[in-house]
Motif scaffolding. Structure first.
Motif, PDB file in Angstrom:
ATOM      1  N   LEU A   1       0.836  -1.069  -0.044  1.00 55.14           N
ATOM      2  CA  LEU A   1      -0.009   0.146   0.194  1.00 55.14           C
ATOM      3  C   LEU A   1       0.903   1.264   0.022  1.00 55.14           C
ATOM      4  O   LEU A   1       0.695   2.178  -0.721  1.00 55.14           O
ATOM      5  CB  LEU A   1      -0.930   0.090   1.428  1.00 55.14           C
TER       6      LEU A   1
ATOM      7  N   LEU B   1       0.952   1.904  -3.957  1.00 58.13           N
ATOM      8  CA  LEU B   1      -0.378   2.626  -3.910  1.00 58.13           C
ATOM      9  C   LEU B   1      -0.527   3.969  -3.370  1.00 58.13           C
ATOM     10  O   LEU B   1      -1.585   4.570  -3.271  1.00 58.13           O
ATOM     11  CB  LEU B   1      -1.676   1.701  -3.467  1.00 58.13           C
TER      12      LEU B   1
ATOM     13  N   PHE C   1      -0.001   5.065  -0.375  1.00 57.55           N
ATOM     14  CA  PHE C   1      -0.708   5.385   0.857  1.00 57.55           C
ATOM     15  C   PHE C   1       0.091   6.025   1.718  1.00 57.55           C
ATOM     16  O   PHE C   1       1.410   5.541   1.571  1.00 57.55           O
ATOM     17  CB  PHE C   1      -1.256   4.276   1.489  1.00 57.55           C
TER      18      PHE C   1
ATOM     19  N   VAL D   1      -6.356  -0.752   6.531  1.00 63.70           N
ATOM     20  CA  VAL D   1      -6.601  -1.639   5.291  1.00 63.70           C
ATOM     21  C   VAL D   1      -5.882  -2.998   5.317  1.00 63.70           C
ATOM     22  O   VAL D   1      -6.420  -4.135   5.310  1.00 63.70           O
ATOM     23  CB  VAL D   1      -6.266  -0.946   4.010  1.00 63.70           C
TER      24      VAL D   1
ATOM     25  N   GLN E   1      -7.525  -6.176   7.232  1.00 65.04           N
ATOM     26  CA  GLN E   1      -8.435  -6.822   6.421  1.00 65.04           C
ATOM     27  C   GLN E   1      -7.775  -7.747   5.204  1.00 65.04           C
ATOM     28  O   GLN E   1      -8.003  -8.871   5.326  1.00 65.04           O
ATOM     29  CB  GLN E   1      -9.272  -5.759   5.540  1.00 65.04           C
ATOM     30  N   LEU E   2      -6.805  -7.227   4.870  1.00 63.94           N
ATOM     31  CA  LEU E   2      -5.945  -7.980   3.803  1.00 63.94           C
ATOM     32  C   LEU E   2      -5.153  -9.113   4.493  1.00 63.94           C
ATOM     33  O   LEU E   2      -5.016 -10.079   3.482  1.00 63.94           O
ATOM     34  CB  LEU E   2      -4.986  -6.982   3.022  1.00 63.94           C
TER      35      LEU E   2
ATOM     36  N   ILE F   1      -6.804 -12.769   3.889  1.00 58.42           N
ATOM     37  CA  ILE F   1      -6.847 -13.223   2.581  1.00 58.42           C
ATOM     38  C   ILE F   1      -6.111 -14.790   2.514  1.00 58.42           C
ATOM     39  O   ILE F   1      -4.874 -14.540   2.881  1.00 58.42           O
ATOM     40  CB  ILE F   1      -6.432 -12.255   1.536  1.00 58.42           C
TER      41      ILE F   1
ATOM     42  N   TRP G   1      -9.060  -6.445  -9.018  1.00 58.52           N
ATOM     43  CA  TRP G   1      -8.147  -7.487  -8.220  1.00 58.52           C
ATOM     44  C   TRP G   1      -7.710  -8.606  -9.225  1.00 58.52           C
ATOM     45  O   TRP G   1      -6.584  -9.055  -9.146  1.00 58.52           O
ATOM     46  CB  TRP G   1      -8.845  -7.933  -6.972  1.00 58.52           C
TER      47      TRP G   1
ATOM     48  N   GLN H   1     -12.175 -13.251  -2.676  1.00 62.23           N
ATOM     49  CA  GLN H   1     -11.825 -12.787  -1.341  1.00 62.23           C
ATOM     50  C   GLN H   1     -11.663 -11.464  -1.137  1.00 62.23           C
ATOM     51  O   GLN H   1     -12.222 -10.718  -0.499  1.00 62.23           O
ATOM     52  CB  GLN H   1     -10.771 -13.439  -0.657  1.00 62.23           C
ATOM     53  N   LEU H   2     -10.974 -10.907  -2.083  1.00 56.54           N
ATOM     54  CA  LEU H   2     -10.163  -9.398  -2.167  1.00 56.54           C
ATOM     55  C   LEU H   2     -11.511  -8.469  -2.559  1.00 56.54           C
ATOM     56  O   LEU H   2     -11.439  -7.330  -1.892  1.00 56.54           O
ATOM     57  CB  LEU H   2      -9.278  -9.456  -3.268  1.00 56.54           C
TER      58      LEU H   2
ATOM     59  N   ILE I   1     -13.008  -6.503   0.497  1.00 53.40           N
ATOM     60  CA  ILE I   1     -11.984  -5.475   1.242  1.00 53.40           C
ATOM     61  C   ILE I   1     -12.748  -4.046   1.158  1.00 53.40           C
ATOM     62  O   ILE I   1     -13.047  -3.789   0.048  1.00 53.40           O
ATOM     63  CB  ILE I   1     -10.619  -5.361   0.828  1.00 53.40           C
ATOM     64  N   GLN I   2     -12.991  -3.258   2.352  1.00 55.40           N
ATOM     65  CA  GLN I   2     -13.624  -2.224   2.655  1.00 55.40           C
ATOM     66  C   GLN I   2     -12.807  -0.865   2.357  1.00 55.40           C
ATOM     67  O   GLN I   2     -12.105  -0.726   3.417  1.00 55.40           O
ATOM     68  CB  GLN I   2     -14.506  -2.188   3.469  1.00 55.40           C
ATOM     69  N   SER I   3     -12.324  -0.534   1.430  1.00 52.28           N
ATOM     70  CA  SER I   3     -11.585   0.825   1.555  1.00 52.28           C
ATOM     71  C   SER I   3     -11.858   1.285   0.075  1.00 52.28           C
ATOM     72  O   SER I   3     -11.230   1.049  -1.091  1.00 52.28           O
ATOM     73  CB  SER I   3      -9.974   0.674   1.476  1.00 52.28           C
TER      74      SER I   3
ATOM     75  N   LEU J   1      -8.484   2.496  -1.434  1.00 55.52           N
ATOM     76  CA  LEU J   1      -7.860   1.311  -2.122  1.00 55.52           C
ATOM     77  C   LEU J   1      -8.273   1.113  -3.232  1.00 55.52           C
ATOM     78  O   LEU J   1      -7.321   0.833  -4.514  1.00 55.52           O
ATOM     79  CB  LEU J   1      -8.044  -0.029  -1.304  1.00 55.52           C
TER      80      LEU J   1
END
Lengths: 219, 219
Positions: free
Chosen positions: A88, A92, A94, A102, A105-106, A109, B84, B105-106, B109-111, B114
């Motif tokens: 991230l 990305l 971040f 984040v 959550q990841l 997986i 993804w 699964q991916l 993800i809540q964001s 992202l």
DNA sequence: AAATTTTGTTAGATTCGTCTAACTTATATA
DNA sequence: TATATAAGTTAGACGAATCTAACAAAATTT
């Protein structure tokens, strides 16, 4: 090994953290409950379950210690968490303080291939954006830094290599004083009375508390 | 809008797929149950819930249709899923048939950040590795291809642009005959009796069934 | 239109992860 | 050492998501 639930994974991760940080390699029910923001009763149930599954060792009214399978599982989750944080941050864009939430959550997986490909994609990083070591695929990681800014003497310089507190609140504060990973900090003065310190980073001086200084790892 | 559970998201995604593919914009309880590999009773409970939350419209013994909030939510999940998949395929060297499972699964993800950063990182792709369109941040996506290989005449050529069936089993089969996205397929012959076709891809001839041909989109 | 089949619903049970309230054991303190 | 406090456990409940079994409505066939 059977699939663990999202919840079980979080318990193991928290347990590893607590047992490691306590120094004694053990944890208590209430301690764990507080850390995870749950009630002791809830934690108690889960402990029974994790014990039955062979991840931890504990007996009624006693302390919790982690068994090898529990440690391995927890380290695996930490590896995933830190790899995602690195992704991230590096890929990305971040910021330092945004990655944790984040990654929480990841990290759950399920795909061994994904983890290894991600590590390769990131060129096998050894430290995450907070300076914490990323365990390798065998669960081995560099020893964590032990010295904090509060131990640096007056007039001495030290390089910030990691933070202890990963909360967004703290990280914003750190950035606020112009401080980042690998920056050099000079300790200008310390007050004996309340341990307030004056530090200098890139020519900028700031007043920081003892609590602040104890949460900055340096070398 | 409130946070949906992982499960609710999956129902909405399945519903969008079914209502869209039926052509009539509606679905039935059993149909949905079959598609999701659940029992009708289970689905029935969730439908009540999704109705209460304003995502779908349906009444006892009637058909299910999606309301605007439900559609938007489902499209958002599809966007995440396909982004993804693209990431796994393009950046982590996953194969065509491996991406779906991990993306399942991916996608949860809540964001918001992202998703948008990922899209940017991938240079705003319009199609995923299976040739399916990726909705943009406003939920708009290119019209899906409608013509299948089964409709191509003898002696004619067509370019494969997507697959209908995304199962790993099918994708492996497709790769087995040397076929991939954007490959040109020539229809050599078709048997009237059982619709078996002989096709040629990159000079290699193969026998394929009607079922196979109906699952390959071409232009 | 009656009978059969398909589709959909309801009731009651189960598992997981959580809670509160009441209780027990261990530890610290006066 | 007796008591108070902290730590840990147990019992009973609940919501979410699932199931099975029994039932009801709708659609299809004869």
């Amino acid at each position: 090994m059977m699939q663990l639930s999202y919840t079980e994974e979080n318990y193991l991760k928290a347990l590893l953290k607590i047992t490691y940080e306590s120094g004694k390699g053990q944890a208590g029910t209430n301690e764990l409950a507080t850390h995870m923001d749950l009630k002791p009763a809830t934690v108690n149930d889960m402990l029974r379950k994790l014990k039955e599954k062979g991840f931890i060792s504990y007996q009624k009214y006693g302390k919790i210690t982690m068994l090898e399978p529990g440690k391995l599982k927890a380290i695996e989750i930490i590896r995933k968490h830190r790899l995602w944080e690195t992704f991230l941050y590096k890929k990305l864009e971040f910021t330092w303080d945004e990655v944790h939430e984040v990654a929480e959550q990841l990290e759950h997986i399920q795909s061994a291939k994904l983890v290894e490909r991600l590590a390769k994609f990131l060129d096998f990083p050894e430290f995450d954006p907070h300076g914490d070591p990323i365990p390798d695929e065998n669960g081995l990681f560099k020893v964590k830094h032990k010295k904090t800014l509060s131990e640096v003497g007056i007039g001495k310089k030290a390089k910030m290599v990691a933070v202890k507190d990963n909360s967004s609140l703290f990280l914003k504060y750190v950035m606020g004083v112009g401080l980042g990973l690998n920056n050099v900090i000079k300790v200008i003065s310390k007050q004996d009375y309340d341990s307030l310190m004056v530090i200098e980073v890139n020519g900028k001086r700031s007043n920081v508390s003892l609590k602040f200084a104890e949460n900055i790892y340096v070398i």
